[in-house]
Write an enzyme that holds these catalytic residues in place. Structure first.
Site, PDB file in Angstrom:
ATOM      1  N   LYS A  64       0.837  -1.198   0.000  1.00  0.00           N
ATOM      2  CA  LYS A  64       0.000   0.000   0.000  1.00  0.00           C
ATOM      3  C   LYS A  64       0.876   1.253   0.000  1.00  0.00           C
ATOM      4  O   LYS A  64       1.993   1.220   0.512  1.00  0.00           O
ATOM      5  CB  LYS A  64      -0.863   0.033   1.273  1.00  0.00           C
ATOM      6  CG  LYS A  64      -1.987  -0.968   1.318  1.00  0.00           C
ATOM      7  CD  LYS A  64      -2.779  -0.817   2.610  1.00  0.00           C
ATOM      8  CE  LYS A  64      -3.905  -1.837   2.692  1.00  0.00           C
ATOM      9  NZ  LYS A  64      -4.954  -1.632   1.678  1.00  0.00           N
ATOM     10  N   ARG A 109     -10.428 -11.415   1.810  1.00  0.00           N
ATOM     11  CA  ARG A 109     -11.284 -12.457   1.219  1.00  0.00           C
ATOM     12  C   ARG A 109     -10.604 -13.816   1.269  1.00  0.00           C
ATOM     13  O   ARG A 109     -11.268 -14.847   1.301  1.00  0.00           O
ATOM     14  CB  ARG A 109     -11.678 -12.053  -0.209  1.00  0.00           C
ATOM     15  CG  ARG A 109     -10.530 -11.933  -1.155  1.00  0.00           C
ATOM     16  CD  ARG A 109     -10.867 -11.102  -2.392  1.00  0.00           C
ATOM     17  NE  ARG A 109     -10.891  -9.668  -2.081  1.00  0.00           N
ATOM     18  CZ  ARG A 109     -11.163  -8.723  -2.977  1.00  0.00           C
ATOM     19  NH1 ARG A 109     -11.471  -9.052  -4.227  1.00  0.00           N
ATOM     20  NH2 ARG A 109     -11.162  -7.451  -2.640  1.00  0.00           N
TER      21      ARG A 109
END
Ligand code: BES
Ligand code: MN
Ligand code: ZN
Length: 500
Positions: free
Chosen positions: A280, A354
């Protein structure tokens, strides 16, 4: 915070601060404000009367007016807190207004409050519960590690109910509200912890501690268990970190509960999300300590469930790990085999939530869950879609969604349903594996949910994407900035709906 009930006698109550709620009961025709104090005691009405016609107070939601030495009352101060227009005031306005009063008191170092429970026709149902919830939530502050932290917490709160009110029902509402709000604050305190002070292993310890105190069964497993269960998706995230993962399982099995349903609560517990190799940008990365908010919400819900004792079986599964770049970290292009046997092509290692949930859902099913709910700070896209006003909710089953929707209407939380139509499945088709872990720029919250749906399979399932709501950047009059504990209250109500 000590809480108590008192029957009537608001005027004779000696206190630092007496709080009364107000509505604007103006008829829509002439529109002239008509501010009404929600109390049956004429003395309280009279004390405020001179200030209600002066125009300095409009009774907007969370608006306050402080009166010193109110005439005819034993209280040192009378605080009016607005609930807005009478026709529009909901129990959630009351929850927030009670919080506003508490934060007002804290700023002024007032440590003991009396609330007059609203009388009259505005609310049906337990106002005591909403007041105590709002008050306890408002008492939370996130500045845990400030060495000059002043303990400004409110010490005692008393709710004055009408002498004619059902005392037993009010007691019960007070107890429920206390349990629920304290559990939500437990979640917030976990979410508030930085990554170095809440590693996956420490997260597991905190869960075990909570379970011991609440009388719940709790197991915390490490990497070996992940291998044994063939949790290739969960492990693919955990493998990059020097901190061992924790698979946390908390079980509530009340006596006399039916065999079915078994509710499975699955939480994303990324104690810090750097993005992994798909790292990130550094701006705002510090916020990624709250990437375990879904897992913490499940633990908070379990804490409340243990005390409220609904007659239904519940299992919580929290998948805790860091998402780190390292020489051992997974790479874009890697293919992983999930516990369910499905193969996953990793496109972006930052879509890690996920992955851990895929195995968490599969494991909850293996443990016997007949209905699933998951909570996760899953996508930035949900905040793009809904703003920081609503969290996203998805479901593959109308009946279980309806229960959740009813639950939400009781708790005042905000969830907006997003679609799971088959066409979206095309966006996560992989050329090399059964599925890929990202779906491109558009519909990011939906493709993430579609990914999870593959692992919930036919089991009735609800997915809560709370990335937009788990952290509040600016304080509100009724609540501090920082961790919100979103979803805890609604999950509790959803669970209770199966025990009715
Ligand atoms: N934890 C993030 C999502 C997130 C973003 C939570 C902002 C709270 C605030 C999640 O793991 C993530 O990185 N999602 C990616 C998915 C993308 C790579 C498909 C995102 O939202 O950018
Ligand atoms: Mn991520
Ligand atoms: Zn994440």
């Amino acid at each position: 915070m000590r809480t108590a009930l008192q029957s009537g006698n608001a005027a004779g109550t000696e206190t630092e601060l007496l709080v009364v709620f107000t509505v604007d009961a103006a008829s829509t025709k002439d529109g002239k404000p008509e501010i009404t104090l929600l109390t049956e005691e004429p003395a309280v009405q009279q004390a405020a009367a001179p200030f209600l016609t002066s125009g300095e107070f409009s009774s907007n939601p969370n608006e306050t007016l402080l009166l010193h030495a109110p005439q005819g009352l034993k209280a040192k101060r009378l605080l009016l807190v607005g609930l807005g227009k009478a026709a529009k005031a909901t129990i959630h306005h009351l929850r927030c207004a009670a919080g506003t009063a508490v934060r007002f008191a804290k700023q002024r170092k007032l440590r003991g409050l009396f609330f007059i429970a609203p009388a009259g026709q505005v609310f049906t149902g337990a106002t005591e519960r909403a007041i105590v919830e709002g008050a306890i939530l408002a008492d939370f502050d996130p500045d845990t590690y400030r060495s000059d932290r002043k303990d400004q917490s409110v010490q005692s709160l008393t709710i004055i109910i009408a002498a004619s009110a059902d005392h037993k029902a009010a007691e019960e509402a007070l107890r429920e509200g206390t349990v629920i709000a304290e559990s939500q604050n437990f979640t917030r305190s976990l979410v508030n912890e930085p990554g170095n002070r809440l590693t996956p292993a420490i997260f597991g310890q905190r869960a075990a501690e909570m379970a011991r105190e609440a009388g719940l069964k709790c197991e915390v497993y490490g990497a070996e268990k992940l291998h044994e269960l063939k949790m290739g998706a969960f492990w693919s995230v955990a493998q990059g970190s020097d901190e061992p993962p924790a698979l946390i399982v908390v079980t509530y099995e009340p006596e006399g509960a039916a065999e079915r349903p078994v509710l499975g609560l699955v939480g994303k517990g990324i104690t810090f999300d750097t993005g992994g190799i798909s790292i990130k940008p550094s701006d705002n990365m510090e916020k990624m300590k709250y990437d375990m908010a879904g897992g913490a919400a499940m633990l908070g819900a379990m804490r409340a469930i243990a005390q409220l004792k609904p007659k239904v079986k519940v299992i919580a599964v929290v998948c805790a790990t860091e998402n780190m770049p390292s020489g051992k970290a997974q790479k874009p292009g890697d293919v992983q085999i999930a516990m369910s046997g499905k193969s996953i092509e990793i496109i972006n290692t930052d879509a890690e939530g996920r992955l851990v949930l895929a195995d968490g859902l599969a494991y909850a099913k293996q443990l016997g869950a007949t209905h699933l709910i998951d909570a996760a700070t899953l996508t930035g896209a949900v905040a793009v879609a809904l703003g920081q006003i609503n969290a996203g909710v998805f479901s593959n089953n109308e009946e279980t969604y309806q229960r959740f929707s009813n639950a939400v209407s009781k708790t005042g939380e905000r969830f907006w349903r997003l679609p799971l139509e088959e066409e979206y499945r095309d966006l996560i088709r992989s050329d090399i594996a059964d599925i890929k872990n990202t779906g491109g720029r558009y519909g990011g919250a939906i493709t993430a949910a579609m990914f999870l749906k593959e692992f919930a399979e036919d089991t009735p399932w609800i997915h809560l994407d709370i990335a937009s709501m788990a952290w509040l950047d600016d304080a509100k009059p009724w609540i501090a900035k920082g961790p919100t504990g979103v979803a805890v209250r609604s999950i509790i109500e959803w669970v209770r709906s199966y025990a009715e």
